[in-house]
Write a protein that holds these residues in place. Structure first.
Motif, PDB file in Angstrom:
ATOM      1  N   ASN A 198       0.829  -1.197   0.000  1.00  0.00           N
ATOM      2  CA  ASN A 198       0.000   0.000   0.000  1.00  0.00           C
ATOM      3  C   ASN A 198       0.867   1.252   0.000  1.00  0.00           C
ATOM      4  OD1 ASN A 198      -2.946  -0.949   0.464  1.00  0.00           O
ATOM      5  ND2 ASN A 198      -1.772  -2.087   1.998  1.00  0.00           N
ATOM      6  N   ALA A 199       0.354   2.306  -0.616  1.00  0.00           N
ATOM      7  CA  ALA A 199       0.973   3.627  -0.567  1.00  0.00           C
ATOM      8  C   ALA A 199      -0.089   4.605  -0.087  1.00  0.00           C
ATOM      9  CB  ALA A 199       1.497   4.031  -1.947  1.00  0.00           C
ATOM     10  N   SER A 200       0.339   5.712   0.548  1.00  0.00           N
ATOM     11  CA  SER A 200      -0.647   6.623   1.100  1.00  0.00           C
ATOM     12  C   SER A 200      -0.159   8.060   1.104  1.00  0.00           C
ATOM     13  CB  SER A 200      -1.016   6.212   2.534  1.00  0.00           C
ATOM     14  OG  SER A 200       0.106   6.328   3.396  1.00  0.00           O
ATOM     15  N   VAL A 201      -1.132   8.980   1.091  1.00  0.00           N
ATOM     16  CA  VAL A 201      -0.899  10.404   1.306  1.00  0.00           C
ATOM     17  C   VAL A 201      -1.851  10.838   2.406  1.00  0.00           C
ATOM     18  CG1 VAL A 201      -0.959  12.720   0.320  1.00  0.00           C
ATOM     19  CG2 VAL A 201      -0.252  10.784  -1.103  1.00  0.00           C
ATOM     20  N   SER A 202      -1.311  11.404   3.504  1.00  0.00           N
ATOM     21  CA  SER A 202      -2.123  11.814   4.654  1.00  0.00           C
ATOM     22  C   SER A 202      -1.937  13.303   4.886  1.00  0.00           C
ATOM     23  CB  SER A 202      -1.711  11.036   5.904  1.00  0.00           C
ATOM     24  OG  SER A 202      -1.763   9.646   5.683  1.00  0.00           O
ATOM     25  N   VAL A 203      -3.043  14.025   5.045  1.00  0.00           N
ATOM     26  CA  VAL A 203      -2.984  15.479   5.186  1.00  0.00           C
ATOM     27  C   VAL A 203      -3.151  15.875   6.652  1.00  0.00           C
ATOM     28  CG1 VAL A 203      -4.016  17.677   4.505  1.00  0.00           C
ATOM     29  CG2 VAL A 203      -3.866  15.797   2.860  1.00  0.00           C
ATOM     30  N   VAL A 204      -2.138  16.566   7.183  1.00  0.00           N
ATOM     31  CA  VAL A 204      -2.152  17.020   8.576  1.00  0.00           C
ATOM     32  C   VAL A 204      -2.726  18.425   8.680  1.00  0.00           C
ATOM     33  CG1 VAL A 204      -0.703  17.488  10.598  1.00  0.00           C
ATOM     34  CG2 VAL A 204      -0.217  15.519   9.144  1.00  0.00           C
ATOM     35  N   SER A 205      -2.525  19.250   7.663  1.00  0.00           N
ATOM     36  CA  SER A 205      -3.128  20.590   7.644  1.00  0.00           C
ATOM     37  C   SER A 205      -3.280  21.045   6.204  1.00  0.00           C
ATOM     38  CB  SER A 205      -2.268  21.595   8.424  1.00  0.00           C
ATOM     39  OG  SER A 205      -1.039  21.818   7.770  1.00  0.00           O
ATOM     40  N   GLY A 206      -4.254  21.927   5.968  1.00  0.00           N
ATOM     41  CA  GLY A 206      -4.445  22.484   4.640  1.00  0.00           C
ATOM     42  C   GLY A 206      -5.111  21.537   3.671  1.00  0.00           C
ATOM     43  N   LEU A 220      -9.306  15.402  -3.835  1.00  0.00           N
ATOM     44  CA  LEU A 220      -8.955  16.585  -3.061  1.00  0.00           C
ATOM     45  C   LEU A 220      -8.981  16.190  -1.591  1.00  0.00           C
ATOM     46  CD1 LEU A 220      -8.331  19.625  -3.031  1.00  0.00           C
ATOM     47  CD2 LEU A 220     -10.787  20.038  -2.840  1.00  0.00           C
ATOM     48  N   LEU A 221      -7.862  16.352  -0.900  1.00  0.00           N
ATOM     49  CA  LEU A 221      -7.747  15.937   0.490  1.00  0.00           C
ATOM     50  C   LEU A 221      -7.624  17.150   1.393  1.00  0.00           C
ATOM     51  CD1 LEU A 221      -5.080  13.078   0.138  1.00  0.00           C
ATOM     52  CD2 LEU A 221      -7.559  12.923  -0.160  1.00  0.00           C
ATOM     53  N   ILE A 222      -8.258  17.074   2.555  1.00  0.00           N
ATOM     54  CA  ILE A 222      -8.147  18.107   3.577  1.00  0.00           C
ATOM     55  C   ILE A 222      -7.613  17.462   4.856  1.00  0.00           C
ATOM     56  CG2 ILE A 222     -10.025  19.470   2.615  1.00  0.00           C
ATOM     57  CD1 ILE A 222     -11.806  18.234   4.822  1.00  0.00           C
ATOM     58  N   ARG A 223      -7.432  18.265   5.905  1.00  0.00           N
ATOM     59  CA  ARG A 223      -6.907  17.746   7.153  1.00  0.00           C
ATOM     60  C   ARG A 223      -7.693  16.529   7.629  1.00  0.00           C
ATOM     61  NH1 ARG A 223      -4.186  18.065  11.814  1.00  0.00           N
ATOM     62  NH2 ARG A 223      -5.328  17.577  13.731  1.00  0.00           N
ATOM     63  N   GLY A 224      -6.978  15.483   7.961  1.00  0.00           N
ATOM     64  CA  GLY A 224      -7.614  14.260   8.441  1.00  0.00           C
ATOM     65  C   GLY A 224      -7.881  13.247   7.355  1.00  0.00           C
ATOM     66  N   ASP A 225      -7.729  13.634   6.090  1.00  0.00           N
ATOM     67  CA  ASP A 225      -7.968  12.709   4.981  1.00  0.00           C
ATOM     68  C   ASP A 225      -6.698  11.917   4.652  1.00  0.00           C
ATOM     69  OD1 ASP A 225     -10.580  13.461   4.680  1.00  0.00           O
ATOM     70  OD2 ASP A 225     -10.221  14.800   2.985  1.00  0.00           O
ATOM     71  N   GLU A 239     -10.196   8.062   2.936  1.00  0.00           N
ATOM     72  CA  GLU A 239     -10.892   7.931   4.206  1.00  0.00           C
ATOM     73  C   GLU A 239     -10.505   9.088   5.118  1.00  0.00           C
ATOM     74  OE1 GLU A 239      -9.638   4.562   6.556  1.00  0.00           O
ATOM     75  OE2 GLU A 239      -7.657   4.559   5.611  1.00  0.00           O
ATOM     76  N   HIS A 240     -11.390   9.373   6.061  1.00  0.00           N
ATOM     77  CA  HIS A 240     -11.101  10.418   7.047  1.00  0.00           C
ATOM     78  C   HIS A 240     -10.693   9.742   8.347  1.00  0.00           C
ATOM     79  CE1 HIS A 240     -11.254  14.590   8.371  1.00  0.00           C
ATOM     80  NE2 HIS A 240     -11.717  14.134   9.521  1.00  0.00           N
ATOM     81  N   ILE A 241      -9.544  10.162   8.895  1.00  0.00           N
ATOM     82  CA  ILE A 241      -8.957   9.488  10.049  1.00  0.00           C
ATOM     83  C   ILE A 241      -9.009  10.385  11.278  1.00  0.00           C
ATOM     84  CG2 ILE A 241      -6.854   8.454  10.970  1.00  0.00           C
ATOM     85  CD1 ILE A 241      -6.006   7.921   8.116  1.00  0.00           C
ATOM     86  N   SER A 242      -9.481   9.840  12.374  1.00  0.00           N
ATOM     87  CA  SER A 242      -9.415  10.545  13.654  1.00  0.00           C
ATOM     88  C   SER A 242      -8.011  10.393  14.216  1.00  0.00           C
ATOM     89  CB  SER A 242     -10.443   9.960  14.632  1.00  0.00           C
ATOM     90  OG  SER A 242     -10.341  10.586  15.890  1.00  0.00           O
ATOM     91  N   GLY A 243      -7.450  11.475  14.702  1.00  0.00           N
ATOM     92  CA  GLY A 243      -6.094  11.410  15.245  1.00  0.00           C
ATOM     93  C   GLY A 243      -5.045  11.357  14.158  1.00  0.00           C
ATOM     94  N   ILE A 244      -5.198  12.191  13.142  1.00  0.00           N
ATOM     95  CA  ILE A 244      -4.305  12.170  11.986  1.00  0.00           C
ATOM     96  C   ILE A 244      -2.858  12.463  12.365  1.00  0.00           C
ATOM     97  CG2 ILE A 244      -4.640  14.613  11.408  1.00  0.00           C
ATOM     98  CD1 ILE A 244      -4.340  11.691   8.904  1.00  0.00           C
ATOM     99  N   ASP A 245      -2.623  13.172  13.471  1.00  0.00           N
ATOM    100  CA  ASP A 245      -1.254  13.525  13.861  1.00  0.00           C
ATOM    101  C   ASP A 245      -0.407  12.294  14.179  1.00  0.00           C
ATOM    102  OD1 ASP A 245      -1.264  16.607  13.999  1.00  0.00           O
ATOM    103  OD2 ASP A 245      -3.062  16.061  15.104  1.00  0.00           O
ATOM    104  N   ASN A 246      -1.049  11.173  14.476  1.00  0.00           N
ATOM    105  CA  ASN A 246      -0.284   9.938  14.713  1.00  0.00           C
ATOM    106  C   ASN A 246       0.438   9.473  13.449  1.00  0.00           C
ATOM    107  OD1 ASN A 246      -0.957   9.459  17.499  1.00  0.00           O
ATOM    108  ND2 ASN A 246      -3.021   8.946  16.807  1.00  0.00           N
TER     109      ASN A 246
END
Length: 328
Positions: A198-206, A220-225, A239-246
């Motif tokens: 798997n590969a991923s892109v996770s947005v922490v801000s913006g 189009l991804l926003i914070r938490g996506d 998907e939208h993730i709770s606790g994206i900072d992890n």
């Protein structure tokens, strides 16, 4: 323009936006700050309401449908942690390697070749690019950049890295990785292409725009996506993730587990401490953890987790840990 904004926003939130719609929305947000602010506020309300889905899309009532759905089902939700703080702010291009400092030329000429940074096993690298954007490069990764093009900031990544991008509307910031092209509106995000499954892109801000290379999907991804690409099926999902900072806990070993599944928590921990986990009992995987850790030793983290879940761990090999128990 106003009607177009509401139409595109409603389509985006109801998962009915086409690639052209997303590109148009992306351009609209980039062109006018008022739309960026408005979009951020709407999405925040949308996520607070629990990722609502509109029953149907009606062009003339996009605005009314959107806020009606939000108002009817809004629920309180804990606020997110602030993004990771900028650790260094200097004009020069500086790379910081564990155990040493390295400096490269601040000026990049038009004829400059691609500059490359790579990390070995157990190595992490921090880079400040010529535009003052910051990058944290995880182990076993290679990052290249070329800022010679006055119209675009070009990045190539093989591996994993976290980006805090300096906003520059005249020079878009684009990252080419194995399965994604990621274009930035001005944000911080993590890209992981080290996993061969798997590969991923996770947005922490913006916000970022992501294109998958295989099937040319646009998201189009926003914070938490988080956008993920399954290498075997060639399928991209969001998907939208709770606790994206992890997602960036591998940088400073800071984790905020707020009722997160053990399986997911151990994935974050494994990246930060360079270990792998096995859980023989399936029912243990979904046990929930509520704890906060910051630069704790791996043994201390595992002791807390096992104490709360009534399980135990054994170190079988140098990098393999078995977690077992009856489950919750």
């Amino acid at each position: 323009m106003e009607d177009q904004f509401w139409i595109l926003t409603a389509k985006y939130l109801s998962n009915e936006a086409s690639e052209d719609d997303i590109n148009t929305l992306f351009s609209l947000l980039e062109s006018d700050k008022k739309y960026q602010v408005r979009f951020d506020n709407i999405v925040k309300e949308w996520n607070t309401a629990g990722n609502l889905k509109l029953d149907s899309f009606a062009t003339k009532k996009a605005k009314e449908n959107l806020f009606s759905a939000i108002e009817k089902t809004a629920k309180p939700k804990a606020s997110y942690m602030l993004p990771i703080k900028t650790l260094l702010k200097v004009a020069a291009v500086v790379t910081i390697l564990i155990g040493g400092y390295y400096f490269v030329n601040q000026q990049v000429t038009k004829d400059a070749a691609w500059k490359e940074f790579s990390t070995a096993h157990h190595e992490k690298l921090q880079v400040i690019l010529p535009d003052s954007s910051m990058v944290w490069i995880n182990e076993n990764s290679v990052l290249s950049f070329n800022f010679s093009n006055t119209n675009e900031r070009q990045i190539k990544l093989n591996g994993e890295a976290f980006f805090e991008v300096k906003r520059d509307e005249k020079r878009p910031f684009s990252v080419q990785s194995e399965h994604f092209t990621t274009q930035v509106l001005g944000t911080s995000f993590n890209i992981d292409s080290r996993n061969n499954k798997n590969a991923s892109v996770s947005v922490v801000s913006g916000k970022v725009k992501v294109n998958t290379l295989e099937k040319k999907n646009t998201m189009l991804l926003i914070r938490g996506d988080r956008a993920s690409f399954d290498v075997a099926t060639k399928r991209a999902t969001k998907e939208h993730i709770s606790g994206i900072d992890n997602e960036i806990g591998w940088i400073d070993k800071k984790f905020i587990f707020d009722n997160i599944r053990l399986r997911d928590a151990l994935i974050y921990i494994s990246k930060a401490y360079d270990v792998s986990f096995e859980i023989p009992q399936d029912n243990l995987n979904n046990c929930l953890i509520k704890a906060t850790f910051h630069k704790e030793s791996l043994s201390d983290i595992l002791k807390v987790i096992c104490s709360s879940l009534g399980c135990e761990y054994q170190i079988k090999e140098e990098n393999l840990i078995i977690v077992s128990g009856n489950g919750c």
